[in-house]
Design a protein around this motif. Structure first.
Motif, PDB file in Angstrom:
ATOM      1  N   MET A 106      42.127  35.806  42.911  1.00  0.00           N
ATOM      2  CA  MET A 106      42.831  34.700  43.582  1.00  0.00           C
ATOM      3  C   MET A 106      44.164  35.155  44.162  1.00  0.00           C
ATOM      4  O   MET A 106      44.797  34.412  44.909  1.00  0.00           O
ATOM      5  CB  MET A 106      43.072  33.542  42.597  1.00  0.00           C
ATOM      6  CG  MET A 106      41.802  32.724  42.355  1.00  0.00           C
ATOM      7  SD  MET A 106      42.036  31.459  41.109  1.00  0.00           S
ATOM      8  CE  MET A 106      43.072  30.328  41.961  1.00  0.00           C
ATOM      9  N   THR A 107      44.595  36.354  43.818  1.00  0.00           N
ATOM     10  CA  THR A 107      45.871  36.859  44.328  1.00  0.00           C
ATOM     11  C   THR A 107      45.626  37.603  45.644  1.00  0.00           C
ATOM     12  O   THR A 107      44.759  38.474  45.704  1.00  0.00           O
ATOM     13  CB  THR A 107      46.492  37.859  43.319  1.00  0.00           C
ATOM     14  OG1 THR A 107      46.498  37.233  42.039  1.00  0.00           O
ATOM     15  CG2 THR A 107      47.893  38.258  43.714  1.00  0.00           C
ATOM     16  N   CYS A 147      42.173  35.744  38.092  1.00  0.00           N
ATOM     17  CA  CYS A 147      43.549  35.775  38.617  1.00  0.00           C
ATOM     18  C   CYS A 147      43.691  36.807  39.733  1.00  0.00           C
ATOM     19  O   CYS A 147      44.285  36.533  40.774  1.00  0.00           O
ATOM     20  CB  CYS A 147      44.540  36.074  37.498  1.00  0.00           C
ATOM     21  SG  CYS A 147      44.669  34.704  36.341  1.00  0.00           S
ATOM     22  N   LEU A 173      39.688  36.050  32.676  1.00  0.00           N
ATOM     23  CA  LEU A 173      40.934  35.538  33.262  1.00  0.00           C
ATOM     24  C   LEU A 173      41.536  36.556  34.228  1.00  0.00           C
ATOM     25  O   LEU A 173      42.034  36.191  35.295  1.00  0.00           O
ATOM     26  CB  LEU A 173      41.955  35.209  32.155  1.00  0.00           C
ATOM     27  CG  LEU A 173      41.612  33.994  31.292  1.00  0.00           C
ATOM     28  CD1 LEU A 173      42.631  33.828  30.167  1.00  0.00           C
ATOM     29  CD2 LEU A 173      41.561  32.729  32.153  1.00  0.00           C
ATOM     30  N   ARG A 174      41.465  37.849  33.833  1.00  0.00           N
ATOM     31  CA  ARG A 174      42.012  38.904  34.685  1.00  0.00           C
ATOM     32  C   ARG A 174      41.290  38.915  36.032  1.00  0.00           C
ATOM     33  O   ARG A 174      41.929  38.969  37.095  1.00  0.00           O
ATOM     34  CB  ARG A 174      41.829  40.244  33.964  1.00  0.00           C
ATOM     35  CG  ARG A 174      42.387  41.437  34.701  1.00  0.00           C
ATOM     36  CD  ARG A 174      42.224  42.708  33.861  1.00  0.00           C
ATOM     37  NE  ARG A 174      42.720  43.861  34.604  1.00  0.00           N
ATOM     38  CZ  ARG A 174      42.005  44.521  35.511  1.00  0.00           C
ATOM     39  NH1 ARG A 174      40.758  44.161  35.756  1.00  0.00           N
ATOM     40  NH2 ARG A 174      42.524  45.544  36.158  1.00  0.00           N
TER      41      ARG A 174
END
Lengths: 308, 225
Positions: free
Chosen positions: B60-61, B57, B53-54
């Protein structure tokens, strides 16, 4: 091998695009064929419009050539008297709800009609929200409610004064909405009796010129006659009955006032009034049992009044 | 005819898109091999999920990872392309009208001018990314006609949509072209590198798990450095 497959697929796609483009115009009625357009800009009062205003071709929708009726778009007024002359009942709806109402009803109907293989309208955004001003957009002509037209309402339709003219204590302005309510509501109920003289289409009332042909003979002999040519076309009278010489020849080209010496010995007065011939107005009306032929004012305006 | 391309043709496109992408995901997971990949999929699963997940995320940032930060211009073009590329199709007001009338799905919608700006951004970004592909040797070596073709397929719905929205030269033609190019994009996803639409999440999850467990992720719980 893979390249060949990709090339073939690309070619098929291009051909499909061209084919669809060519086929697209089938069965779609273009807006620019419509003469009478209503701008659907009601949402403008509720904020900035996202898309160009729809110029709605009312005449193309109110053709009555199939199962689409006035009630398809117009709801019955809350008081049960006549129809609402806006699209559906929009009272109390939000901007988004009105937008959804138009989209659901218009696109839904167009899609249903396409499925049923009937003439239909656009289903894509730009089909209705056309950016370019339409060539056929014409400013709405004011209704030329002249004396003969007034006479048609008072005499032929036998309307009481108060049907149109308010009682003195009424202060409501006679604006577009109110006149549409009043006139179209009345025409709507009168349609079944006489569709020719109770128009529901825009052009029936909003016309730049009077639909009545003024027959202005010698003023000393009687007032002008506001002749409704269209009404006679609609009646069971063939062109040759009046235009018995040639279709384009008007009465006065041969029939003169009786004082001028011509080959034709029948004066215009006799041609219009003799009871001996079915070609004359009076003769034909008597034969068909229309109106009181002995009452001059059923055709002639009273002296001094101008029918134009 | 509009019925056909927004009816059967649309369903075929959706079917190919969903079945194709699902197949990609299923095959990706099926072919995972902890011995070959040297990723601990079975042990320390919670650490693995956290790392996955890290990674997803942060990647995608915008400017969320080191790789994004060392290439700021590329990163800008990348996000210009992807933000518009994802938001506009999903939240365009006109798409919302169709979703609502067809399936009763009501989504929030973007104001027209925002969608318009994002669309222009997508097109500018594609031009920028194409130039980069041509002039940077490390990506030029990876670029063939297939990559350029994929980029064209990806931007075609935005270009045709822009033309249709502004009704430049026949709104109806461009709307039809827009629908067809959108369907072409859906069909192309499983068969081209556009499959990164789902495989991005798979590979980032896999790498994230690796880094979350083995490559320093569990240092704090006594793993040797």
């Amino acid at each position: 091998m893979r390249k060949r497959v990709e090339l073939t697929l690309a070619s098929i796609l291009i051909l499909l695009c061209i084919g669809l483009r060519l086929a697209h115009t089938d069965n779609i009625r273009r807006q620019d064929r419509a003469a009478h357009l209503i701008a659907l800009d009601g949402l403008a009062s509720m904020g900035e419009l996202e898309r160009p205003v729809v110029q709605f071709p009312h005449g193309m929708h109110a053709v009555g050539d199939d199962d689409a009726s006035c009630r398809t778009c117009h709801d019955v007024a809350p008081d049960g008297e006549g129809l609402l002359f806006v699209f559906k009942a929009q009272e109390g709806l939000s901007r988004e709800e009105i937008k959804a109402l138009y989209h659901d009803q218009c696109i839904g109907c167009h899609a249903d009609r396409e499925s049923a293989n009937k003439p239909t309208g656009p289903q894509m955004c730009s089909g209705c929200h056309e950016k370019e001003p339409l060539k056929s957009v014409k400013p709405m002509h004011p209704v030329d409610f002249n004396t003969p037209l007034h006479t048609l309402h008072t005499e032929k339709a036998a309307l009481a004064c108060q049907t149109c003219h308010d009682l003195p204590d009424s202060s409501a302005p006679f604006d577009q909405d109110r006149s549409h309510d009043l006139c179209l509501g009345c025409h709507l109920t009168g349609q079944s009796n006489d569709s020719a003289s109770a128009p529901l289409d825009c052009g029936g009332c909003h016309t730049s010129k009077s639909p009545l042909l003024v027959l202005d003979g010698d003023a000393s002999q009687g007032g002008q006659v506001a002749f409704d040519h269209e009404l006679h076309e609609m009646a069971d009278v063939s062109c040759e009955v009046c235009h018995h010489k040639e279709p384009e020849t008007a009465c006065r080209e041969c029939h003169t006032d009786g004082k001028t010496d011509t080959d034709v010995k029948i004066s215009i007065q006799a041609a219009m009034h003799t009871k001996k011939s079915e070609r004359s107005c009076v003769g034909c009306h008597e034969e068909m049992g229309i109106g009181d032929v002995d009452d001059c004012t059923s055709c002639h305006q009273p002296f001094g009044e101008d029918a134009s | 005819m509009y019925h056909f391309i927004t009816g059967p043709l649309l369903w075929v496109s959706f079917a190919i898109f969903f079945i194709g992408t699902l197949t990609h995901v299923v095959l990706y997971v099926k072919n995972l091999d902890w011995e070959l990949d040297r990723v601990s999929y079975g042990a320390h699963t919670l650490w693995g999920i956290r790392g996955a997940l890290r990674s997803i995320c942060l990647w995608m940032t915008p400017y969320g990872t080191r790789s994004w930060r060392i290439k700021p211009l590329y990163t800008f073009m990348f996000y210009l392309f992807h933000v518009g590329g994802v938001l506009v199709p999903l939240f365009l007001s006109a798409h919302g009208v169709i979703l609502k009338s067809r399936w009763g799905i009501s989504l929030p919608t973007l104001p027209g001018f925002v969608a318009d700006l994002l669309t222009v951004g997508v097109m500018i970004a594609v031009v920028g990314l194409s130039i980069r592909r041509c002039i940077r040797p490390e990506v030029r070596a990876l670029t063939s006609g297939r990559e350029i073709g994929t980029l064209i397929i990806a931007v075609a719905p935005f270009f045709t949509g822009f033309m249709a929205y502004h009704q430049i030269g026949g709104g109806n033609f461009w709307t039809l072209a827009h629908i067809l190019s959108g369907e072409m994009l859906l069909v192309a996803v499983p068969f081209t590198k556009l499959s990164h639409m789902v495989l991005f999440f798979c590979s980032r999850a896999q790498i994230g798990m690796d880094f979350g467990i083995k490559r320093g992720g569990m240092k704090s719980v006594g793993m040797p450095c």
